[in-house]
Each structure stands twice: as C-alpha cells, then as structure tokens.
Design an enzyme around this catalytic site. Structure first.
Site, PDB file in Angstrom:
ATOM      1  N   GLY A 267       0.832  -1.203   0.000  1.00  0.00           N
ATOM      2  CA  GLY A 267       0.000   0.000   0.000  1.00  0.00           C
ATOM      3  C   GLY A 267       0.864   1.249   0.000  1.00  0.00           C
ATOM      4  CG  ASN A 660       9.012 -11.414  13.777  1.00  0.00           C
ATOM      5  OD1 ASN A 660      10.159 -11.565  13.324  1.00  0.00           O
ATOM      6  ND2 ASN A 660       8.061 -12.306  13.589  1.00  0.00           N
ATOM      7  N   PRO A 661      12.205  -9.560  14.854  1.00  0.00           N
ATOM      8  CG  PRO A 661      14.074 -10.132  16.136  1.00  0.00           C
ATOM      9  CD  PRO A 661      12.595 -10.356  16.024  1.00  0.00           C
ATOM     10  CD  GLN A 667       7.285  -2.813   7.425  1.00  0.00           C
ATOM     11  OE1 GLN A 667       6.957  -3.633   6.595  1.00  0.00           O
ATOM     12  NE2 GLN A 667       6.429  -2.084   8.039  1.00  0.00           N
ATOM     13  N   GLY A 730       7.306   2.716  15.984  1.00  0.00           N
ATOM     14  CA  GLY A 730       7.028   2.287  14.614  1.00  0.00           C
ATOM     15  C   GLY A 730       8.274   1.963  13.811  1.00  0.00           C
ATOM     16  CD  GLU A 733       4.766   5.589   6.907  1.00  0.00           C
ATOM     17  OE1 GLU A 733       4.459   6.492   6.142  1.00  0.00           O
ATOM     18  OE2 GLU A 733       4.147   5.344   7.947  1.00  0.00           O
TER      19      GLU A 733
HETATM   20 MO1  MOS Z   1       2.028   5.403   5.034  1.00  0.00          MO
HETATM   21  S1  MOS Z   1       2.710   6.623   3.543  1.00  0.00           S
HETATM   22  O1  MOS Z   1       1.253   6.407   6.183  1.00  0.00           O
HETATM   23  O2  MOS Z   1       0.982   4.275   4.343  1.00  0.00           O
END
Ligand code: MOS
Length: 766
Positions: A267, A660-661, A667, A730, A733
């Site tokens: 996404g 989870n490494p 990611q 988080g 991103e």
């Molecule tokens: Mo992210 S760009 O908040 O899916």
C-alpha cells in the site's frame, strides 16, 4: 499532533508517565524472529487478493480516462461501446447513480471517512486532471469491458491547465496547516544568525514526482443487498475509513457498509485514502444490479491514484567554528491540488532533529491541475531528510568535520520545537554502533580519494527519522474453554506481518502458546474502530488495545472464579497474578492458579469475550516520540560512464523493542530499497504542457531491481521505550528516510559532485 490538540499537549505534561510494562521483563514470543503465519499461504498462492475473488454473476468494469487535464466533456459517444459484445452498461456523468462528494481526509476525525480528493465523482462534465474517469463500461468479462472502453469517443472543451511547478512556485502560498501542524515555526532570528555564522551552507534541494507501484494494483468488488446494504472487497490500508467514505457518498448508514480486505499486496500510502475506482465500482454494481469487479491496470493506478508531490526545499545551516549550529532554515514548496489540499510534511524532520537557538521552518504549496497527491512511503520525512541530511553533510565538509561528529554535537537535549522531553532517543548510540560496524573511521574523507581501477568509491551517512503515532482503537478478544484465543480488529495486512506480530504479543500477554492464538483482521464487521495501516502506527495501536483487552478479560475471569470458593484463585487480585502456562497463577511462593480452560469450565462457559479500547495517546503528547536510525552506505561510480552501484548498506536503528526481528528486517529492507529507488532510478515523467504523466508503466518508471540492491544489513539497538506499547515504536516507514541523502552523500565522497536534484542519474555524474 495537531494544532487542535495543543491544549491536550499542555495537559499531558502534568500526566503521570506510563507504568513500566511487566511484559518487557517476561515476554517469550515478543522479540523472536518467527516465521510469518501467512508464509505458506503466500508462497503456495493460497492467499487470495481482492481481484482474485470470483463470485456468482460477477460483471467487470473498465474505466475511460480523460485525455485532457482541464475543461469539460462536451460530447460523449457511447453507442459503439454499447453495441460491443458482452457490454451491459456504459455510465457517464449523465446516467451515473447520484453520489455525494467524497469526504476529504481530516486526520482529526476519521468517522467522516478519508478520501484523497473531494471532487464529485462522475457527477458532472467537468474535467480536473488528465486521467480523471469520464466513463465506466460494464461487461460480462474484463476483456469485453476494456475493449468497449476503447470504443467510447469523447469530445472535450479544453482549457490550459495549471501544470508547471517551475512557473508557479514563485506564487506559492502558506497552507492553513501541514497535517495539523503549523506551516511556519519561528524560533529566534534565523536569517540574522545565518548572516553572522562562521560556517554556512545554503542550497535548494529538488525531488521528483514519484508514483505508487504496489505489486498489487488497486481493485474493488462491490455487491449490493437491496439499496441500503453495500459489501465491498477492497485492496486498502483502511477498511474503516473506506466504509465511512462509502456510507457518506451513497448516503447509507455506516453499519450497512461492510468492507473486506483480505490480503493487500502493498500500500505504502497509496491505499490509504479513498480513490475514484471504489465508489465507481459500487455505483456500477448499483446501476446494473449485479456484483461488479473493477481492477485497475497499472496505467489506471497512475491515472487515478496520486503519488508523491514534486518538491523544492531550501536548507540553510549556520554554525560556529566548533560545529555548533546557530541557525537552521528549512523552507519547502510542494505541489498539491485545489481538491486534495495535501501539503506533504517535508519540514517535519527538521522540527525534531537538531538543536539550534534560531530556526525558521516554513512550508508553502502551489495548486496544480493533476490527480490529488497523497501519502507515499514516509510522506514528508523521506524528501525532508534528503534535503536536511544532504545539507548537514555539506556543512560537515565546510567545517572539515566528520559528519557523524557534527550530528552528535548538535544532538538536542529536548525536542527543539516542542520543547518537551524525548521518550527515548538512541540516535547517538546508533551512530556509535554504525561507525564501528561499517568501518567508518578508516574512511578518507577527501572526495575522490578512493578508487578501485575505474571505479570511484564513496561512503555516505545520514540520519533517518520517523515520528511515533498511536491511535486509540478497539479490539475484540475471545477466550474459549478449549484454550484458544481470538483477537479481532479490522486491521490491514499488506505484507508487513501484522497478524504474526500481534499473535506474538497477544500470546505473551495472555501467557498462552502461539498455536492457541489467532488474529482476525481485514473486515470492518470485526469492530467499529478506526484502525489502519498508516503513519507506522498500526502495530503499536493494536498492541495497546490488546493490552487493554487482556486486562479486561482477566478481570472478567476473576469474576467468574467467585462462584467457586475452592478455586486456587479465589479472592486473588489481578496485580497478584501472572498470566502464564495458559492461565492465571499467583506470583511468588504459593504459585497456585488455574488455566483459562479450568476457569471457563468451572463457570460452565464455552467462551468469554470482551471489547476494549486503548486510551488517548497521551504519551505522544507528553513526549517527543520517534524512531531514529543511522543509514550508512557505500557507492561505486564509474569514472568514465557515471554508472552508479550501491555496494554496501548498513542501517542501525533505535525503534524501541523489536517485536519480530525477521519481519522488521524485511520491512526495513523494503524501505531502504525504496530509498535507493528514490535516489537513483524513480521519477514520474510529467509533460508540463499537458499536465500528463508520460511513463505510466513499470517499463518506463524504474523501480530498483534485484541487481541494483546490495545486501542490506539492519541492526537494532532494541532498547524498550517505556512510553510505547510493549516498548515498541514504529518501523514501517523509517527505512526510506535518510536513505537518499546517504546515497547522495556517498556520491559526493566518491566523485566530488554534490547532486541536489533527484534522481541521481548518469547524466548528472558525467
Ligand atoms: Mo504510510 S505513507 O502512512 O501508508
């Protein structure tokens, strides 16, 4: 954090800290590099994505896209399309079902829905961007729909679009806010401090337009049950807001709209807001009284789903001779549309990364006649860190100082613009580890000093930054007498490992084995709550709600125990108990307790269920919370041809506990690859005369391929953040942030050429 919550922010400072979470000391599964629970389904092809579902009586839709950017449809000829084989209906603005305008995103009130643009969808003949849908063809098969769509003839009255960012940027203006934050932040007198600075750099950094290219193009299947009930299968990051948006557009009760999103093939922000295809598919299903599937082609995604804005950012840094910053100026201009009004938050990293007594931060926008721009892969922070972290490197050369040292001495003690404390900030530590593991100290800082035959070798470094977000959301938790537990919430799984990490966390909270826990997501019927995969919030948001649900269910279990005075748990208080071995047990010496099965059977119950909501995110109001990383890379640039290869990468992160490494490392690698794409290959080519995207395909929009990417090493400090759920901030991103600057800085080191305009293509290095 929005302007509206600044009062909350003040209140939050007087609130007590979160208590230390005992899970941080006792967890068994959190922190383990476990296999994804859906790994087998994915690799064997059993995991089905929206467009892969087939249902009885399904019709297929295809879109006709405007070939002008601004003006009006004056004539639309649909007769030949209607006569084509298999065609059921052709919808234009004249015969479309009536729909209300979509609700533009308001991050402070998601109940209204969340669309990327508030333009009415195919309700009038006006054209606002090149690629806007002007007709929908519905046929028995996809091929028939696409063939007939090609037969629709449209005549336009065309007007010159606002299309040139370069021409319009002089007239850029301040937006009312930037994602809820003020567009301008002023501390001291930055221009004066710049003029007086001993060392200074002052440059403009330009970034390209970028388009979303999730491997799964957007798709919708819509079914109506009467006129009042709508079910939509959708590839989305947010089933809740998709449902709310559709309810508003079709004037339905929110509870009568069900959105199901099984697996999502990526996404990255592009499936966050609502785009035209979803209401168009629902309208088509309504018009033909049949279920309809609308699966966008790759070109379709370019035409009707926005990506990242083009941007220009001035960064000026002034410093004393010892490197201490005295002035920071960051003024950014991005493009948006009059119907989307999204000012990409490119100045956000500068608000939180370096200490300086004088700062001037401002963002302006210009309006262009294009598809609405949107969130994309760390919106703001990725292009913002390119500018800022390139400038910091330039200043380091100006000062003849190591760029890691320069960053360290300008590390702020408190948040530079919010003036509050950091919940945790291991950036200096991340640099320390990175310097050691990457072998940074043996680097000769002189540009063009290191060669391997014809190859110039350079090493660069940059800071990565992404804020912590948590939304108060609900989960439902059910415990069965046979020992199974189910956690339900309408979350999105777009490949990150959502279900896997939530199972790890819930199993630890409940003190049960992994096999006993399942996690259900991707269906708005599971709970009416605004959970979504965006802003890297989802893991932390769900964990906080699961923590609340487990506490609540434990309390209910103790109530059930009351009917049995002989139970070893009789009279026990929750804070005297541990959840382990599949039940509740007294702490300390006597160690008595019962399994959940024993408690439920003792109460003659098959299951117990709770719904719980996490509290308001006071921690992010009280503290400055973010994830941080140091991105180290090495590039090789061919002295004759300019061919550029990234040869080494190391990312060292402080993102709190790593749940989870294995999934986290994946990611991060994905994000860094996107950063390399941003630095070197990706660029949406845009015809300024016609406001048209010219390379709407993966053959002409170049994402990095396997051969472009070296082994990417990811190291985590793994220091729990007591303010974050289970200690975890988080990770979604941050990977892309700082990455392009790291490459650009390495290119300068290799070649002596400072490239301030992305992408760094061969022509810029020759
Ligand atoms: Mo992210 S760009 O908040 O899916």
């Amino acid at each position: 954090m929005s302007v509206m919550t600044s009062v909350m922010e003040t209140i939050a400072r007087f609130m007590p800290d979160k208590e230390h979470d005992p899970l941080l000391d006792t967890h068994r599964f959190v922190g383990k590099p476990l296999e994804r629970v859906d790994a087998e389904a994915k690799v064997t092809g059993q995991a089905r994505f929206t467009a892969e579902f087939d249902i009885a009586n399904l019709a297929h839709a295809a879109l006709v896209y405007s070939s002008i950017a601004k003006g009006k449809v004056v004539k639309i000829e649909t007769d030949s399309a209607r006569r084509a084989g298999g065609v059921i209906e052709v919808l234009t603005w004249k015969n479309m079902p009536r729909m209300a305008a979509p609700p533009l995103v308001d991050i402070n009130d998601l109940r209204k829905g969340m669309a990327a643009s508030d333009l009415p969808i195919l309700q009038d003949p006006m054209v606002h961007w090149d690629g806007q849908p002007v007709a929908v063809v519905i046929a028995e098969t996809l091929e028939q729909a696409e063939h007939a769509a090609a037969l629709v003839e449209v005549e336009y009255h065309s007007e010159p679009p606002a299309s040139s960012f370069d021409l319009l940027k002089e007239k850029a203006f301040l937006p009312p806010d930037v994602m809820g934050e003020p567009a301008v932040v002023k501390i001291g007198d930055a221009e004066k401090a710049m003029a007086e600075a001993v060392a200074r750099v002052d440059h403009v950094y330009a970034t390209a337009r970028y388009n979303h290219n999730a491997i799964e193009p957007h798709a919708t299947i819509a079914l109506w049950d009467g006129d009042e009930n709508l079910v939509v299968l959708e590839s989305t990051q947010s089933v809740y807001t998709t449902g709310r948006s559709l309810a508003l557009i079709f004037r339905l009760k929110p509870e009568n709209v069900r959105v199901i999103s099984p697996y999502v093939g990526g996404g990255f922000g592009g499936k966050g807001g609502l785009w035209n295809h979803t209401p168009l598919c629902a309208a088509a299903a309504k018009a033909v009284q049949r279920p309809v599937k609308l699966s966008l082609s790759r070109e379709g995604v370019y035409r009707i789903v926005g990506g990242r804005t083009i941007a220009e950012q001035r960064i000026a840094l002034g410093a004393r001779s010892d490197g201490q910053l005295t002035a920071i100026i960051h003024s950014g201009i991005t493009a948006t549309t009059s119907h989307g009004r999204y000012a990409e938050q490119c100045t956000f990293p500068t608000r939180h990364l370096y200490a300086s007594p004088n700062m001037l931060i401002e963002q302006k926008v210009v309006y262009l006649d294009t598809v609405a721009n949107t969130w994309m892969r760390a919106p703001g922070e990725s292009i913002g860190t390119f500018a800022l972290e390139s400038a910091v490197d330039e200043l380091a050369y100006e000062l003849r100082m190591d760029p890691c040292d320069l960053r360290r001495i300008n590390e702020p003690q408190t948040d530079p613009t919010r003036n509050n404390s950091f919940s945790a900030r291991g950036l200096v530590e991340a640099y320390r580890l990175g310097i050691d593991k990457f072998g940074w100290s043996s680097r000769n800082p002189e540009p063009r000093s290191t060669r391997d035959g014809k190859w110039l070798i350079g090493q660069g470094v940059a800071t990565a930054y992404y804020p912590f977000y948590r939304f108060p959301i609900k989960v439902r938790l059910r415990l069965y007498a046979d020992g199974r537990a189910i956690v339900q919430t309408p979350a999105a799984e777009m490949g990150m490992g959502t279900a896997t990490v939530q199972i790890q966390h819930a199993a630890d909270r409940l003190g049960v084995s992994l096999e006993n826990v399942s996690f259900q997501y991707g269906d708005s019927n599971l709970a009416d709550t605004p959970v979504m995969a965006g802003g890297s919030n989802q893991t932390a948001s769900i964990m906080a709600a699961v923590q609340a649900a487990v506490e609540k269910i434990h309390k209910e279990l103790l109530v059930l125990v009351k009917s049995r005075p002989d139970s070893p748990l009789a009279g026990a208080k929750l804070d005297q108990l541990d959840a382990r071995s599949g039940g509740l047990y007294r702490q300390g010496a006597d160690n008595a307790g019962e399994t959940y099965s024993e408690i439920l059977r003792g109460a003659h119950k098959d299951f117990v269920e709770v719904e719980a909501q996490s509290g308001a995110p006071m921690e992010m109001m009280k503290y400055s919370m973010a994830s941080y990383a140091a991105q180290f890379c090495e590039v090789r640039v061919h002295a004759d041809t300019g061919e550029l290869r990234v040869s080494r990468w190391l990312c060292v992160l402080d993102c709190g506990t790593v749940v989870n490494p294995k999934t986290a490392t994946s990611q991060l690698r994905g994000g860094i690859i996107m950063g390399i794409g941003m630095a070197l290959t990706e660029e949406t080519l845009f015809d300024d005369r016609r406001a048209r995207i010219m390379n709407p395909s993966l053959s002409e929009y170049h994402v990095p391929v396997n051969l472009d990417i070296p082994n990417i090493e990811v190291l985590f400090l793994n220091t729990p953040d007591d303010q974050a759920p289970a200690g975890a901030r988080g990770i979604g991103e941050i990977g892309i942030t700082g990455a392009a600057a790291s490459v650009a800085n390495a290119v300068y080191h290799a070649t002596g050429k400072r490239i301030r305009e992305l992408p760094i293509t061969l022509d810029k290095l020759m």
